[in-house]
Write a protein that holds these residues in place. Structure first.
Motif, PDB file in Angstrom:
ATOM      1  N   UNK A  38      36.012  44.164  32.249  1.00 22.61           N
ATOM      2  CA  UNK A  38      36.822  44.870  31.279  1.00 22.61           C
ATOM      3  C   UNK A  38      37.955  43.956  30.851  1.00 22.61           C
ATOM      4  N   UNK A  39      38.739  44.398  29.866  1.00 21.39           N
ATOM      5  CA  UNK A  39      39.849  43.592  29.381  1.00 21.39           C
ATOM      6  C   UNK A  39      41.145  44.380  29.522  1.00 21.39           C
ATOM      7  N   UNK A  40      42.132  43.728  30.087  1.00 25.54           N
ATOM      8  CA  UNK A  40      43.409  44.362  30.393  1.00 25.54           C
ATOM      9  C   UNK A  40      44.527  43.647  29.645  1.00 25.54           C
ATOM     10  N   UNK A  45      51.931  46.304  25.386  1.00 22.40           N
ATOM     11  CA  UNK A  45      52.252  46.090  23.983  1.00 22.40           C
ATOM     12  C   UNK A  45      52.113  44.664  23.493  1.00 22.40           C
ATOM     13  N   UNK A  46      51.592  43.760  24.329  1.00 23.73           N
ATOM     14  CA  UNK A  46      51.501  42.351  23.931  1.00 23.73           C
ATOM     15  C   UNK A  46      50.395  42.093  22.910  1.00 23.73           C
ATOM     16  N   UNK A  47      49.328  42.915  22.967  1.00 20.68           N
ATOM     17  CA  UNK A  47      48.177  42.660  22.111  1.00 20.68           C
ATOM     18  C   UNK A  47      47.312  41.510  22.588  1.00 20.68           C
ATOM     19  N   UNK A  48      47.658  40.944  23.762  1.00 20.06           N
ATOM     20  CA  UNK A  48      46.866  39.879  24.373  1.00 20.06           C
ATOM     21  C   UNK A  48      46.135  40.459  25.585  1.00 20.06           C
ATOM     22  N   UNK A  49      44.896  40.029  25.760  1.00 20.67           N
ATOM     23  CA  UNK A  49      44.075  40.630  26.805  1.00 20.67           C
ATOM     24  C   UNK A  49      43.507  39.586  27.749  1.00 20.67           C
ATOM     25  N   UNK A  50      43.471  39.954  29.008  1.00 19.00           N
ATOM     26  CA  UNK A  50      42.814  39.150  30.040  1.00 19.00           C
ATOM     27  C   UNK A  50      41.464  39.758  30.376  1.00 19.00           C
ATOM     28  N   UNK A  51      40.483  38.912  30.593  1.00 16.99           N
ATOM     29  CA  UNK A  51      39.199  39.377  31.109  1.00 16.99           C
ATOM     30  C   UNK A  51      39.343  39.629  32.611  1.00 16.99           C
ATOM     31  N   UNK A  52      38.867  40.788  33.031  1.00 18.63           N
ATOM     32  CA  UNK A  52      38.903  41.147  34.446  1.00 18.63           C
ATOM     33  C   UNK A  52      37.486  41.485  34.909  1.00 18.63           C
ATOM     34  N   UNK A  53      37.190  41.147  36.137  1.00 14.72           N
ATOM     35  CA  UNK A  53      35.879  41.468  36.721  1.00 14.72           C
ATOM     36  C   UNK A  53      36.108  42.017  38.122  1.00 14.72           C
ATOM     37  N   UNK A 341      38.625  34.240  23.595  1.00 12.79           N
ATOM     38  CA  UNK A 341      40.038  33.880  23.669  1.00 12.79           C
ATOM     39  C   UNK A 341      40.571  34.204  25.061  1.00 12.79           C
ATOM     40  N   UNK A 342      41.133  33.194  25.720  1.00 16.66           N
ATOM     41  CA  UNK A 342      41.722  33.363  27.047  1.00 16.66           C
ATOM     42  C   UNK A 342      43.218  33.097  26.961  1.00 16.66           C
ATOM     43  N   UNK A 343      43.996  34.042  27.447  1.00 21.53           N
ATOM     44  CA  UNK A 343      45.451  33.915  27.421  1.00 21.53           C
ATOM     45  C   UNK A 343      45.987  33.637  28.823  1.00 21.53           C
ATOM     46  N   UNK A 344      47.045  32.859  28.878  1.00 19.47           N
ATOM     47  CA  UNK A 344      47.706  32.591  30.150  1.00 19.47           C
ATOM     48  C   UNK A 344      48.411  33.845  30.645  1.00 19.47           C
ATOM     49  N   UNK A 345      48.520  33.938  31.954  1.00 15.55           N
ATOM     50  CA  UNK A 345      49.257  35.018  32.575  1.00 15.55           C
ATOM     51  C   UNK A 345      50.733  34.933  32.182  1.00 15.55           C
ATOM     52  N   UNK A 350      48.950  33.847  37.904  1.00 12.01           N
ATOM     53  CA  UNK A 350      47.489  33.935  37.827  1.00 12.01           C
ATOM     54  C   UNK A 350      46.889  32.819  36.978  1.00 12.01           C
ATOM     55  N   UNK A 351      47.705  32.018  36.380  1.00 14.00           N
ATOM     56  CA  UNK A 351      47.167  30.952  35.550  1.00 14.00           C
ATOM     57  C   UNK A 351      46.559  31.487  34.271  1.00 14.00           C
ATOM     58  N   UNK A 352      45.268  31.237  34.079  1.00 10.45           N
ATOM     59  CA  UNK A 352      44.550  31.663  32.877  1.00 10.45           C
ATOM     60  C   UNK A 352      43.312  32.438  33.309  1.00 10.45           C
ATOM     61  N   UNK A 353      43.397  33.743  33.465  1.00 14.53           N
ATOM     62  CA  UNK A 353      42.230  34.523  33.871  1.00 14.53           C
ATOM     63  C   UNK A 353      41.064  34.348  32.903  1.00 14.53           C
ATOM     64  N   UNK A 354      39.860  34.240  33.451  1.00 12.82           N
ATOM     65  CA  UNK A 354      38.664  34.162  32.614  1.00 12.82           C
ATOM     66  C   UNK A 354      38.116  32.765  32.396  1.00 12.82           C
ATOM     67  N   UNK A 355      38.674  31.756  33.059  1.00 16.44           N
ATOM     68  CA  UNK A 355      38.212  30.389  32.819  1.00 16.44           C
ATOM     69  C   UNK A 355      36.759  30.157  33.242  1.00 16.44           C
ATOM     70  N   UNK A 356      36.162  31.122  33.930  1.00 13.42           N
ATOM     71  CA  UNK A 356      34.732  30.987  34.247  1.00 13.42           C
ATOM     72  C   UNK A 356      33.886  30.946  32.981  1.00 13.42           C
ATOM     73  N   UNK A 357      34.426  31.408  31.848  1.00 16.76           N
ATOM     74  CA  UNK A 357      33.701  31.313  30.579  1.00 16.76           C
ATOM     75  C   UNK A 357      33.408  29.859  30.207  1.00 16.76           C
ATOM     76  N   UNK A 358      34.179  28.917  30.745  1.00 14.47           N
ATOM     77  CA  UNK A 358      33.917  27.506  30.441  1.00 14.47           C
ATOM     78  C   UNK A 358      32.529  27.073  30.890  1.00 14.47           C
ATOM     79  N   UNK A 359      31.964  27.768  31.865  1.00 14.38           N
ATOM     80  CA  UNK A 359      30.629  27.402  32.362  1.00 14.38           C
ATOM     81  C   UNK A 359      29.562  27.547  31.291  1.00 14.38           C
ATOM     82  N   UNK A 360      29.799  28.401  30.303  1.00 15.00           N
ATOM     83  CA  UNK A 360      28.817  28.605  29.238  1.00 15.00           C
ATOM     84  C   UNK A 360      29.337  28.160  27.876  1.00 15.00           C
ATOM     85  N   UNK A 361      30.492  27.506  27.851  1.00  9.11           N
ATOM     86  CA  UNK A 361      31.112  27.109  26.581  1.00  9.11           C
ATOM     87  C   UNK A 361      30.496  25.829  26.030  1.00  9.11           C
ATOM     88  N   UNK A 362      30.492  25.722  24.715  1.00  6.48           N
ATOM     89  CA  UNK A 362      30.073  24.495  24.045  1.00  6.48           C
ATOM     90  C   UNK A 362      31.250  23.604  23.704  1.00  6.48           C
TER      91      UNK A 362
END
Length: 534
Positions: A38-40, A45-53, A341-345, A350-362
């Motif tokens: 999900x995305x949190x 009110x920031x309008x920026x979302x982190x991917x959570x698993x 789109x991955x946003x920093x904490x 927490x750094x940048x949640x969701x960086x596992x997406x890099x495994x499938x990125x071009x």
């Protein structure tokens, strides 16, 4: 002895039978080990979302799989064809879920007459009436309060058909020749989805589905089928109603489709439309899962979805790229690219949640400034680059992982050599010119495809000119900044890295730059260049 033997065999047989019955009752009663995504919002009110698993174990006997509107025919030939692409894999999911003991509910809406004598239909009708029947469970749900927080991501007011008019006309004629209403040709569920007469249920009624769930003690529901932005979300048994009424409901995100026409706002690829709806669901309605979690292999992807995957990492505040980059992620990049789109904490812990997406990125599109990251996250970035994958980097990324002073916190890592090793630059401060410099194309790069549409020239940058000279060997200069009484400074260049990969970098990236079409075109050109094979 004979009587003794008979007694022994009788006891043995009884014990074996008991064991077999015990095993039989356990067959198909396995747990589902799922990764719910999900995305949190990063901050209220920031309008920026982190991917959570999060990992969850769902007991099969407390879980249902609802197959929504997987009709035999659809009014849209393109929608019909896309469903045809994944229906076999969907049936594999249904069979595996059933084998594990999950309750299967087939919900081909408006097709109940075809099943009036079917045992699975009778079971649905005869399910005990629930005492906690929600008030509006028989009605469509067009929105839930949580969805009021954000604008709906696309315009589906035309019905979402993306068909060529001639093909649509031919398809409608075919439906008429089959004796079907071209506008609503569905009559039953696709015969490629197996229905178990004894174990499954058939219903398109919200109250009947609720009765089934409650009578069987089902707390968890997986929704699959079509279409995610219409029926899957809105039906009386859909995601909104079930989540609103307390069920642990998830969308099977890869085995669905969206009714979206790219001619409508936001004018992106049909498949980007899918992504926008999945993101909307993950942010405001419920989590999602994907089919490989149930049957292995790879998540399904449509054959026509050729979009390269851009992972956009935003980890700086000075130039507001947390706002400007996501805006272009949809338009214009959403026409040609899949963009994550991955946003920093906000607090950096927490750094940048969701960086596992890099495994499938071009390609990695980076905008960072003086960040250290948790060690495992920095390793993800290092592995991506060491694999020779392309990078497009903006402005402060030249010092993206270089701390101004001191060592990174325990468990975190910096990368002060990133500028030299990945960008090929030599950042050592900036002028305080307030955007008074001018940017011009260097003579040797005037025919470069990277600079197509980068105009008018000379270009007026939004921010101060960076001091970046001299560049490393392997860098090819594209743009140069000029400031009165100062030597020219490199503003954009490509770099052939030691790992075999390539990088495009520009020191542009001020909010005023994003308002200029030439700069946005430059970024799009850079991404297309990045994915080109050598």
């Amino acid at each position: 002895m004979t009587q003794l033997c008979r007694s022994w065999f009788s006891l043995a047989a009884t014990g074996l039978l008991t064991t077999l019955l015990s095993l039989g009752s356990a067959v198909g009663q396995e747990s589902l080990n799922l990764q719910l995504r999900w995305q949190q919002e990063s901050a209220e009110g920031s309008g920026r979302f982190h991917y959570r698993v999060r990992a969850e174990e769902w007991p099969a006997e407390q879980t249902a799989l609802i197959v929504c509107d997987v009709w035999d025919y659809h009014s849209s030939p393109n929608a019909n064809a896309r469903l045809g692409e994944f229906v076999d894999r969907l049936n594999d999911v249904v069979e595996e879920a059933r084998r594990r003991g999950v309750t299967i509910i087939h919900a081909p809406s408006n097709c109940m007459p075809a099943y009036k004598d079917h045992p699975a239909r009778a079971k649905a009708i005869e399910a005990p009436k629930a005492v906690n029947l929600p008030e509006e469970i028989r009605q469509w749900c067009y929105s839930i309060p949580a969805e009021e927080k954000l604008k709906y991501p696309l315009d589906q007011s035309d019905g979402g058909s993306d068909d060529d008019p001639q093909r649509q006309a031919e398809w409608s004629q075919k439906m008429a020749e089959l004796g079907r209403n071209p506008g609503q040709p569905w009559q039953r569920q696709s015969d490629k989805i197996e229905i178990d007469d004894e174990r499954d249920f058939i219903s398109d009624q919200g109250d009947e589905v609720w009765n089934i769930l409650e009578s069987r003690g089902i707390k968890n529901v997986i929704l699959t089928g079509v279409h995610a932005n219409m029926c899957v979300l809105g039906r009386p048994f859909g995601l909104r109603r079930l989540s609103q009424n307390g069920k642990n409901v998830v969308l099977l995100r890869d085995l669905t489709d969206t009714m979206y026409n790219p001619k409508m706002w936001p004018h992106v690829s049909h498949f980007t439309g899918n992504d926008l709806i999945v993101a909307h669901i993950e942010r405001l309605v419920c989590p999602t899962i994907s089919s490989e979690q149930l049957i292995g292999g790879q998540a399904f992807r449509f054959a026509a979805d050729k979009r390269p995957h851009v992972v956009m990492v935003v980890a700086e505040k000075l130039y507001d790229t947390a706002r400007t980059l996501p805006e272009i992620a949809v338009q214009p990049l959403g026409k040609d690219f899949r963009v994550t789109v991955l946003h920093a904490d906000e607090k950096q812990s927490e750094g940048i949640p969701g960086l596992e997406f890099l495994e499938e990125a071009d390609v990695l599109l980076l905008s960072a400034r003086r960040r250290s990251l948790p060690t495992d996250q920095m390793q993800r970035i290092r592995r991506f680059i060491a694999a020779g994958k392309p990078v497009v980097a903006l402005r402060t990324s030249s010092h993206g992982f270089a701390l101004r002073q001191g060592a990174p916190p325990e468990g975190h890592a910096a990368w002060p050599e990133f500028d030299a090793e990945v960008i090929g630059g030599n950042y050592h401060g900036h002028y305080t010119d307030g955007g008074r410099s001018s940017v011009q194309v260097v003579e040797s790069s005037k025919t470069s495809k990277l600079l197509n549409g980068f105009e008018p020239l000379p270009y007026s940058p939004g921010g101060d000119l960076y001091k970046t000279a001299p560049l490393a060997e392997g860098a090819e200069l594209l743009l140069q900044g000029h400031l009165q009484d100062s030597k020219p400074e490199p503003v954009a260049w490509t770099f052939s890295r030691a790992d075999g990969g390539k990088t495009f970098y520009t020191s542009l990236g001020h909010p005023k730059d994003f308002k200029q079409p030439g700069f946005v075109r430059l970024l799009a050109n850079a991404l297309h260049w990045a994915i080109e094979k050598k």
